[in-house]
Design a protein around this motif. Structure first.
Motif, mmCIF file in Angstrom:
data_model
loop_
_atom_site.group_PDB
_atom_site.id
_atom_site.type_symbol
_atom_site.label_atom_id
_atom_site.label_comp_id
_atom_site.label_asym_id
_atom_site.label_seq_id
_atom_site.Cartn_x
_atom_site.Cartn_y
_atom_site.Cartn_z
ATOM 1 N N LYS A 29 132.598 15.382 -39.071
ATOM 2 C CA LYS A 29 132.744 13.927 -39.051
ATOM 3 C C LYS A 29 131.676 13.241 -38.208
ATOM 4 N N ALA A 30 130.942 14.025 -37.419
ATOM 5 C CA ALA A 30 129.957 13.446 -36.500
ATOM 6 C C ALA A 30 128.725 12.973 -37.265
ATOM 7 N N GLU A 31 128.191 11.814 -36.870
ATOM 8 C CA GLU A 31 126.983 11.295 -37.502
ATOM 9 C C GLU A 31 125.759 12.066 -37.032
ATOM 10 N N HIS A 32 125.700 12.344 -35.727
ATOM 11 C CA HIS A 32 124.604 13.111 -35.156
ATOM 12 C C HIS A 32 125.184 14.213 -34.270
ATOM 13 N N VAL A 33 124.478 15.349 -34.218
ATOM 14 C CA VAL A 33 124.874 16.455 -33.355
ATOM 15 C C VAL A 33 123.730 16.705 -32.379
ATOM 16 N N LYS A 34 123.945 16.397 -31.119
ATOM 17 C CA LYS A 34 122.880 16.486 -30.126
ATOM 18 C C LYS A 34 122.845 17.858 -29.462
ATOM 19 N N GLY A 35 121.633 18.187 -28.983
ATOM 20 C CA GLY A 35 121.474 19.361 -28.131
ATOM 21 C C GLY A 35 121.606 20.697 -28.832
ATOM 22 N N ARG A 36 121.458 20.711 -30.164
ATOM 23 C CA ARG A 36 121.573 21.968 -30.901
ATOM 24 C C ARG A 36 120.371 22.133 -31.812
ATOM 25 N N SER A 37 119.803 23.325 -31.841
ATOM 26 C CA SER A 37 118.694 23.603 -32.729
ATOM 27 C C SER A 37 119.147 23.435 -34.176
ATOM 28 N N ILE A 38 118.296 22.814 -34.989
ATOM 29 C CA ILE A 38 118.662 22.526 -36.377
ATOM 30 C C ILE A 38 118.680 23.798 -37.217
ATOM 31 N N ASN A 39 117.653 24.643 -37.028
ATOM 32 C CA ASN A 39 117.491 25.815 -37.886
ATOM 33 C C ASN A 39 117.943 27.111 -37.225
ATOM 34 N N LEU A 40 118.416 28.014 -38.050
ATOM 35 C CA LEU A 40 118.793 29.344 -37.601
ATOM 36 C C LEU A 40 118.228 30.367 -38.579
ATOM 37 N N ALA A 41 117.960 31.574 -38.084
ATOM 38 C CA ALA A 41 117.445 32.648 -38.934
ATOM 39 C C ALA A 41 118.563 33.655 -39.162
ATOM 40 N N LEU A 42 119.070 33.701 -40.366
ATOM 41 C CA LEU A 42 120.171 34.594 -40.725
ATOM 42 C C LEU A 42 119.611 35.905 -41.257
ATOM 43 N N SER A 43 120.064 37.030 -40.685
ATOM 44 C CA SER A 43 119.606 38.340 -41.146
ATOM 45 C C SER A 43 120.797 39.257 -41.405
ATOM 46 N N THR A 44 120.545 40.534 -41.544
ATOM 47 C CA THR A 44 121.548 41.473 -42.073
ATOM 48 C C THR A 44 122.859 41.472 -41.303
ATOM 49 N N ARG A 45 122.808 41.460 -39.975
ATOM 50 C CA ARG A 45 124.050 41.529 -39.195
ATOM 51 C C ARG A 45 124.933 40.319 -39.480
ATOM 52 N N GLY A 46 124.316 39.147 -39.491
ATOM 53 C CA GLY A 46 125.087 37.940 -39.774
ATOM 54 C C GLY A 46 125.581 37.898 -41.209
ATOM 55 N N ARG A 47 124.733 38.318 -42.131
ATOM 56 C CA ARG A 47 125.139 38.323 -43.538
ATOM 57 C C ARG A 47 126.309 39.272 -43.778
ATOM 58 N N THR A 48 126.288 40.412 -43.087
ATOM 59 C CA THR A 48 127.385 41.377 -43.229
ATOM 60 C C THR A 48 128.710 40.760 -42.795
ATOM 61 N N ALA A 49 128.680 40.054 -41.663
ATOM 62 C CA ALA A 49 129.904 39.411 -41.171
ATOM 63 C C ALA A 49 130.403 38.358 -42.147
ATOM 64 N N LEU A 50 129.494 37.553 -42.674
ATOM 65 C CA LEU A 50 129.881 36.530 -43.648
ATOM 66 C C LEU A 50 130.453 37.163 -44.912
ATOM 67 N N ARG A 51 129.863 38.274 -45.334
ATOM 68 C CA ARG A 51 130.336 38.971 -46.531
ATOM 69 C C ARG A 51 131.766 39.455 -46.344
ATOM 70 N N MET A 52 132.094 39.885 -45.130
ATOM 71 C CA MET A 52 133.417 40.450 -44.867
ATOM 72 C C MET A 52 134.526 39.404 -44.953
ATOM 73 N N VAL A 53 134.168 38.122 -44.830
ATOM 74 C CA VAL A 53 135.182 37.059 -44.981
ATOM 75 C C VAL A 53 134.917 36.238 -46.239
ATOM 76 N N GLY A 54 134.073 36.767 -47.136
ATOM 77 C CA GLY A 54 133.856 36.146 -48.442
ATOM 78 C C GLY A 54 133.010 34.888 -48.439
ATOM 79 N N LEU A 55 132.103 34.752 -47.452
ATOM 80 C CA LEU A 55 131.325 33.512 -47.342
ATOM 81 C C LEU A 55 129.818 33.708 -47.511
ATOM 82 N N GLU A 56 129.377 34.925 -47.739
ATOM 83 C CA GLU A 56 127.929 35.165 -47.786
ATOM 84 C C GLU A 56 127.250 34.351 -48.882
ATOM 85 N N GLU A 57 127.764 34.406 -50.078
ATOM 86 C CA GLU A 57 127.116 33.698 -51.193
ATOM 87 C C GLU A 57 127.119 32.194 -50.974
#
Length: 465
Positions: free
Chosen positions: A42-70
């Motif tokens: 609901k926030a219009e702006h989110v301050k103090g957080r990097s916009i971009n992230l680099a997703l690689s195998t470890r993160g993708r594996t975790a997302l896959r395990m809860v059905g969110l990778e795709e």
């Protein structure tokens, strides 16, 4: 544990907290998520957080395990290599691994929104926003908050999970309750986010599938692609250099000297406006141990191991924490008294290792990539990986494209270095010997005494080796 459904309070509704809620709800736990900030959706702006992230195998594996990778991948952009920008405007790619291996540039806010919505879609999960932790009791499981109306709110749960970031309130409460070792280090470098907008034709202004790097030894700038065809740039520099740039003239002089090819991409006026209205932000590395208190509390993600961003593993390591805790809960049949100590002991060595690797990689990104010796090492690494794919895996490949434990990645890299040093030494001896024989033959042909050159060869050998 009894047959009663375990009740868990997840403190922090950021990336790791929201994903952890998905993991815990999947185990049929009752999960309450408490976030200090407003709902990011609901926030219009989110301050103090990097916009971009680099997703690689470890993160993708975790997302896959809860059905969110795709769901996450369809809103990401693959990056197959680093693109190195020279001061002279040259661009040279360095592959991350094999051609089919890549990391994904993903939008932090979009990812957080996907995770929160997925968590709330589970009937076992309830999210509470604008709730600030003020007290945790790791004997009774009681947690006390101040809500947005300024009223005290209490909850009593079976487990308190701290996913509340580098300056974790849960960790602070744990330090009151147990003997927790804690190490915090601010590096003397800060960061500032800039931008390269889309072209007037609404196209990317640089090659898309790369992480762009402007390495300048003491500092650097990077750029990651966004879905709107812009690039988010991050300038990393010592604070004293940031402080030395006081005027727009200082800024443009600095960029013309160090990042000349970036000026037309950013636009001079846009660069001036963003830089002069921003301030560099700090970067902190945190290590602690243990990660748990009794059978009532555990910290994960940045709360346990905040790291500088130079290996792109902060989020990936936090997501892998969720996998490891899930595995320990499986192993000990949801018995928190056994699973939490096991998780803490197993995970800390890897989290400490990736914190160290992240520090090391800043030197590699801003300096080593300018070295011909480093580039030769990368090519040799990739050649050996191609010839011996099961026994020789480059460090970056192990970290980004496998789930090899972080501390094992370091140990294997040390072994590889020992082998390469021996190979280079032997190669140097052979090369030096061949050169010496040729020189001696030439000198003999010209009537020069070998004995007169003995001291010179000895000095040269000692200097070389």
């Amino acid at each position: 544990m009894t047959e009663k459904k375990p009740h868990v309070a997840v403190i922090g509704g950021g990336l790791v907290g929201a994903l952890n809620a998905c993991f815990l709800a999947k185990r049929n736990f009752k999960v309450d998520v408490y976030e200090r900030r407003d709902d990011i959706r609901k926030a219009e702006h989110v301050k103090g957080r990097s916009i971009n992230l680099a997703l690689s195998t470890r993160g993708r594996t975790a997302l896959r395990m809860v059905g969110l990778e795709e769901e996450v991948l369809k809103n990401g952009i693959p990056m197959h290599a680093r693109m190195i920008h020279g001061v002279d405007g040259s661009r040279n790619p360095i592959l991350y691994g094999k051609e089919d291996q890549y990391i994904m540039s993903v939008d932090r806010r979009r990812l957080n929104e996907v995770l929160l919505s997925a968590a709330e879609d589970n009937p076992n999960v309830t999210c509470y926003f604008e709730h600030k932790v003020v007290r945790c009791d790791f004997t009774t499981g009681e947690v006390e908050f101040i809500n947005k109306e300024g009223k005290k709110v209490q909850n009593k749960v079976d487990l308190i999970v701290g996913n509340d970031g580098a300056f974790s309130a849960v960790r602070k409460e744990m330090m009151r309750a147990t003997l927790l070792d804690f190490q915090q280090e601010y590096i003397p470098h800060g960061y500032m986010e800039l931008t390269i907008p889309p072209s007037p034709k609404d196209e990317f202004q640089m090659e898309v599938n790369y992480l762009h790097i402007w390495p300048r030894n003491e500092y650097m700038m990077i750029a990651l692609p966004n879905l709107d065809k812009s690039f988010t740039c991050t300038l990393f520099m010592p604070f004293d250099i940031f402080a030395s740039i006081k005027t727009e003239e200082d800024l443009m002089r600095f960029f013309r000297d160090k990042f000349p090819d970036a000026i037309p991409l950013m636009g001079e006026e846009t660069l001036k406006q963003i830089y002069m209205s921003s301030k560099p932000l700090p970067m902190v590395s945190i290590k602690c141990s243990p990660y748990h208190v009794k059978d009532k509390g555990v910290i994960m993600g940045d709360a346990a191991h905040a790291m500088v961003p130079f290996y792109g593993q902060g989020m990936n390591a936090g997501f892998e924490d969720c996998i490891v805790l899930d595995e320990m809960l499986d192993k000990y049949n949801n018995d928190f008294a056994k699973a939490l100590p096991a998780y803490s002991e197993f995970r800390k060595v890897d989290d400490h290792a990736i914190c160290d690797l992240a520090m090391y990689n800043y030197v590699e990104m801003r300096k080593s990539v300018n070295s011909k010796l480093f580039l030769m090492r990368k090519k040799l690494d990739n050649l050996l990986f191609t010839i011996f794919p099961s026994s020789w895996v480059p460090l970056y490949t192990m970290v980004a494209f496998t789930r090899t434990r972080y501390h094992e990645c370091i140990e294997k890299r040390k072994h590889q270095d020992e082998i390469l040093n021996k190979v280079l030494y032997i190669g140097g001896v052979i090369l030096f010997g061949s050169l010496a024989v040729s020189v001696v033959q030439i000198l003999n042909q010209n009537g020069v005494s070998i004995h007169s050159l003995k001291d010179h060869f000895t000095q040269l050998w000692e200097a070389y080796f």
